[in-house]
Design a protein around this motif. Structure first.
Motif, PDB file in Angstrom:
ATOM      1  N   ALA A 141       0.741  -1.032   0.063  1.00  0.00           N
ATOM      2  CA  ALA A 141      -0.094   0.043  -0.027  1.00  0.00           C
ATOM      3  C   ALA A 141       0.762   0.989  -0.051  1.00  0.00           C
ATOM      4  O   ALA A 141       0.369   2.965  -0.316  1.00  0.00           O
ATOM      5  N   SER A 142       2.233   1.104   0.188  1.00  0.00           N
ATOM      6  CA  SER A 142       3.284   2.492  -0.206  1.00  0.00           C
ATOM      7  C   SER A 142       4.224   1.911  -0.746  1.00  0.00           C
ATOM      8  O   SER A 142       5.045   1.046  -0.851  1.00  0.00           O
ATOM      9  N   GLU A 143       4.924   3.278  -0.975  1.00  0.00           N
ATOM     10  CA  GLU A 143       6.141   3.211  -1.001  1.00  0.00           C
ATOM     11  C   GLU A 143       7.122   4.422  -1.208  1.00  0.00           C
ATOM     12  O   GLU A 143       5.872   5.622  -0.326  1.00  0.00           O
ATOM     13  N   ILE A 144       8.078   4.135  -0.538  1.00  0.00           N
ATOM     14  CA  ILE A 144       9.579   5.297   0.159  1.00  0.00           C
ATOM     15  C   ILE A 144       9.714   5.751  -1.127  1.00  0.00           C
ATOM     16  O   ILE A 144      10.411   5.668  -2.365  1.00  0.00           O
ATOM     17  N   LYS A 145       9.623   6.977  -1.047  1.00  0.00           N
ATOM     18  CA  LYS A 145       9.743   8.810  -2.295  1.00  0.00           C
ATOM     19  C   LYS A 145      10.358   9.470  -1.508  1.00  0.00           C
ATOM     20  O   LYS A 145       9.896  10.485  -0.765  1.00  0.00           O
ATOM     21  N   ASN A 146      11.220   9.918  -2.170  1.00  0.00           N
ATOM     22  CA  ASN A 146      12.352  11.432  -1.507  1.00  0.00           C
ATOM     23  C   ASN A 146      12.515  11.569   0.109  1.00  0.00           C
ATOM     24  O   ASN A 146      11.959  12.012   1.508  1.00  0.00           O
ATOM     25  N   GLY A 147      12.741   9.831   0.872  1.00  0.00           N
ATOM     26  CA  GLY A 147      13.022   9.639   2.059  1.00  0.00           C
ATOM     27  C   GLY A 147      11.164   9.801   3.255  1.00  0.00           C
ATOM     28  O   GLY A 147      11.066   9.347   4.186  1.00  0.00           O
ATOM     29  N   LYS A 148      10.717   9.813   2.330  1.00  0.00           N
ATOM     30  CA  LYS A 148       8.841   9.565   2.608  1.00  0.00           C
ATOM     31  C   LYS A 148       8.127   8.188   2.204  1.00  0.00           C
ATOM     32  O   LYS A 148       7.727   7.852   1.712  1.00  0.00           O
ATOM     33  N   CYS A 149       7.232   8.104   3.284  1.00  0.00           N
ATOM     34  CA  CYS A 149       6.225   6.860   2.787  1.00  0.00           C
ATOM     35  C   CYS A 149       5.401   7.490   2.507  1.00  0.00           C
ATOM     36  O   CYS A 149       4.615   8.982   2.629  1.00  0.00           O
ATOM     37  N   ILE A 150       4.731   7.092   0.984  1.00  0.00           N
ATOM     38  CA  ILE A 150       3.707   7.490   0.683  1.00  0.00           C
ATOM     39  C   ILE A 150       2.883   6.885   0.461  1.00  0.00           C
ATOM     40  O   ILE A 150       3.011   5.082  -0.019  1.00  0.00           O
ATOM     41  N   ASN A 151       1.452   6.855   0.749  1.00  0.00           N
ATOM     42  CA  ASN A 151       0.382   6.164   0.019  1.00  0.00           C
ATOM     43  C   ASN A 151       0.219   5.558  -1.669  1.00  0.00           C
ATOM     44  O   ASN A 151       0.355   6.823  -1.657  1.00  0.00           O
ATOM     45  N   LYS A 152       0.035   4.699  -1.401  1.00  0.00           N
ATOM     46  CA  LYS A 152      -0.015   4.777  -2.937  1.00  0.00           C
ATOM     47  C   LYS A 152      -1.490   4.768  -3.768  1.00  0.00           C
ATOM     48  O   LYS A 152      -1.173   5.394  -4.849  1.00  0.00           O
ATOM     49  N   PHE A 153      -2.568   5.081  -2.962  1.00  0.00           N
ATOM     50  CA  PHE A 153      -3.907   5.160  -3.276  1.00  0.00           C
ATOM     51  C   PHE A 153      -4.030   6.668  -3.469  1.00  0.00           C
ATOM     52  O   PHE A 153      -5.536   6.908  -4.143  1.00  0.00           O
ATOM     53  N   SER A 154      -3.684   7.476  -2.228  1.00  0.00           N
ATOM     54  CA  SER A 154      -3.962   8.513  -2.194  1.00  0.00           C
ATOM     55  C   SER A 154      -3.213   9.169  -2.671  1.00  0.00           C
ATOM     56  O   SER A 154      -3.515  10.117  -2.782  1.00  0.00           O
ATOM     57  N   GLY A 155      -1.790   8.961  -2.589  1.00  0.00           N
ATOM     58  CA  GLY A 155      -0.844  10.069  -2.513  1.00  0.00           C
ATOM     59  C   GLY A 155      -0.740  10.689  -0.963  1.00  0.00           C
ATOM     60  O   GLY A 155       0.836  11.470  -1.411  1.00  0.00           O
ATOM     61  N   ASN A 156      -1.080  10.404  -0.566  1.00  0.00           N
ATOM     62  CA  ASN A 156      -1.000  11.157   0.809  1.00  0.00           C
ATOM     63  C   ASN A 156       0.654  11.111   1.424  1.00  0.00           C
ATOM     64  O   ASN A 156       1.115   9.813   1.784  1.00  0.00           O
ATOM     65  N   VAL A 157       1.003  12.313   2.071  1.00  0.00           N
ATOM     66  CA  VAL A 157       2.273  11.283   3.000  1.00  0.00           C
ATOM     67  C   VAL A 157       1.762  10.204   4.133  1.00  0.00           C
ATOM     68  O   VAL A 157       1.109  10.976   5.159  1.00  0.00           O
TER      69      VAL A 157
END
Length: 392
Positions: A141-157
């Motif tokens: 459900a998430s991925e790490i981008k630029n050192g932040k955990c991002i919800n793949k579905f909502s796009g929110n941190v």
């Protein structure tokens, strides 16, 4: 098949036998120490509001007791969690992971900080967040981008994780700390219910970036209304104190406030009560443990019922004694609640799962099979330390 009324009456009889009286409330405070003395001292001094020696003393004694370097006393546990979340960087639109099996204040505090509650499942031994199910969920459900955990579905941190120590039983902190580290999440402990509880010999509320306590009237100790922020970080502590005192720059007569602050200060009267209660905390905890052992012995004789006990690596404060009914008889829960309460024995179900409440119906969530099962089977029973009386 045994009728539900029979099981409900057996539970009622078992509770009454254990506590030695026919009726009892769920949890009530005990004032048998220096409460009157310290409150009178406040009244005599005239320092009854947010200025007075008992506030500083209460913070110091909380720090000493919990092993936290710093403690900041505030008006309640919800405000403590609100400030803690702001200090770890929760901003508008950020998601914060929490158990759906929790009191509503956990989710409310997240929304106060502008965050979005993101509900996770629990596990059955600790009754708190399941770190293994959460890790599996975040993998997809998430991925790490630029050192932040991002919800793949909502796009929110996804900014933080808030484990809650349910009824005083510590969660699996080592494993949750590992999840928080791997997914770049700040960990803020909701220790509102777990004053006196230890995980691997260390007090709850001292593992994450910050932790919070509650001293509501039904807690293990009470200040009437009150809470505290715990942290090992001096900068966090200073900023927490500043924000909770309306962000006023200290001056002997000028009123200058350098940012949006909050009037979350604990009054001296409440702190005085807290100091007296802290002096009795060891006896309260011992009484609760004795009560648990008595319940455990007596409930062993009932089929389909078990008393919830402290998990491995943990020492629980047993804030609320809790029974778990088997799945085969979970349909009898409401009958048990009705019969016990009709007979003067106050019992309560656990909270409605937060994701089912109107304000949070659209909040993100993972599958919640264990939390759903626990909600249907957990019942809190009378837990006051005074039920043991003079046995200690």
């Amino acid at each position: 098949m045994v009728k539900s009324t029979s099981i409900a009456q057996e539970i009622t009889n078992t509770i009454q036998k254990t506590i030695g009286v026919e009726s009892a409330v769920l949890h009530e405070p005990e004032f048998s120490g220096n409460e009157w003395k310290y409150l009178k001292e406040c009244l005599d001094s005239g320092f009854v509001s947010s200025v007075g020696k008992f506030v500083d003393r209460f913070e110091k004694e909380l720090s000493d007791y919990t092993g936290s370097k710093y403690a900041v006393a505030v008006v309640n546990g919800t405000s403590a969690l609100h400030i803690a979340l702001k200090l770890v960087g929760v901003e508008a639109g950020d998601e914060v992971i929490l158990p759906s099996l929790s009191f509503v204040a956990t989710a409310n505090a997240i929304t106060y900080a502008g965050g979005i509650p993101h509900f996770a499942d629990s596990e059955s031994k600790h009754l708190g967040l399941d770190p293994f199910a959460l890790r599996d969920y975040l993998k997809t459900a998430s991925e790490i981008k630029n050192g932040k955990c991002i919800n793949k579905f909502s796009g929110n941190v996804i900014r933080a994780i808030v484990p809650m120590h349910t009824f005083g039983h510590p969660v699996m902190l080592d494993e949750l700390i590992s999840v928080a580290h791997d997914y770049r999440l700040s960990l803020v402990e909701d220790s509102a219910e777990s004053l006196g509880s230890l995980y691997s010999g260390k007090h709850t509320g001292t593992f994450g970036a910050m932790g919070i306590l509650s001293f509501n009237g039904n807690k293990t100790i009470t200040t009437g209304g009150g809470g505290a922020i715990l942290t090992q970080d001096e900068n966090f502590a200073k900023l927490a104190k500043h924000l909770t005192t309306t962000a006023k720059i200290p001056h002997r007569y000028e009123y200058v406030h350098d940012q949006i602050g909050y009037n979350y200060r604990m009054p001296n009267l409440n702190a005085a009560l807290g100091c007296a209660q802290l002096e009795q905390l060891p006896n309260f905890l011992e009484s609760k443990r004795i009560l648990f052992e008595k319940y455990k012995s007596n409930f062993q004789k009932l089929k389909g019922i078990q008393i919830v006990s402290e998990p491995e690596r943990c020492k629980s404060n047993y804030w609320l004694q809790t029974i778990l009914i088997d799945k085969e008889v979970e349909h009898m829960r409401d009958e048990i609640l009705n019969v016990t309460n009709d007979n003067g024995v106050m019992t309560r179900p656990c909270w409605r799962l937060l994701h089912t409440l109107a304000p949070f119906l659209k909040s993100p969530k993972m599958d919640l099979p264990i939390a759903t099962s626990l909600e249907a089977r957990l019942i809190n029973i009378p837990s006051s330390p005074k039920l043991i009386g003079s046995e200690i």
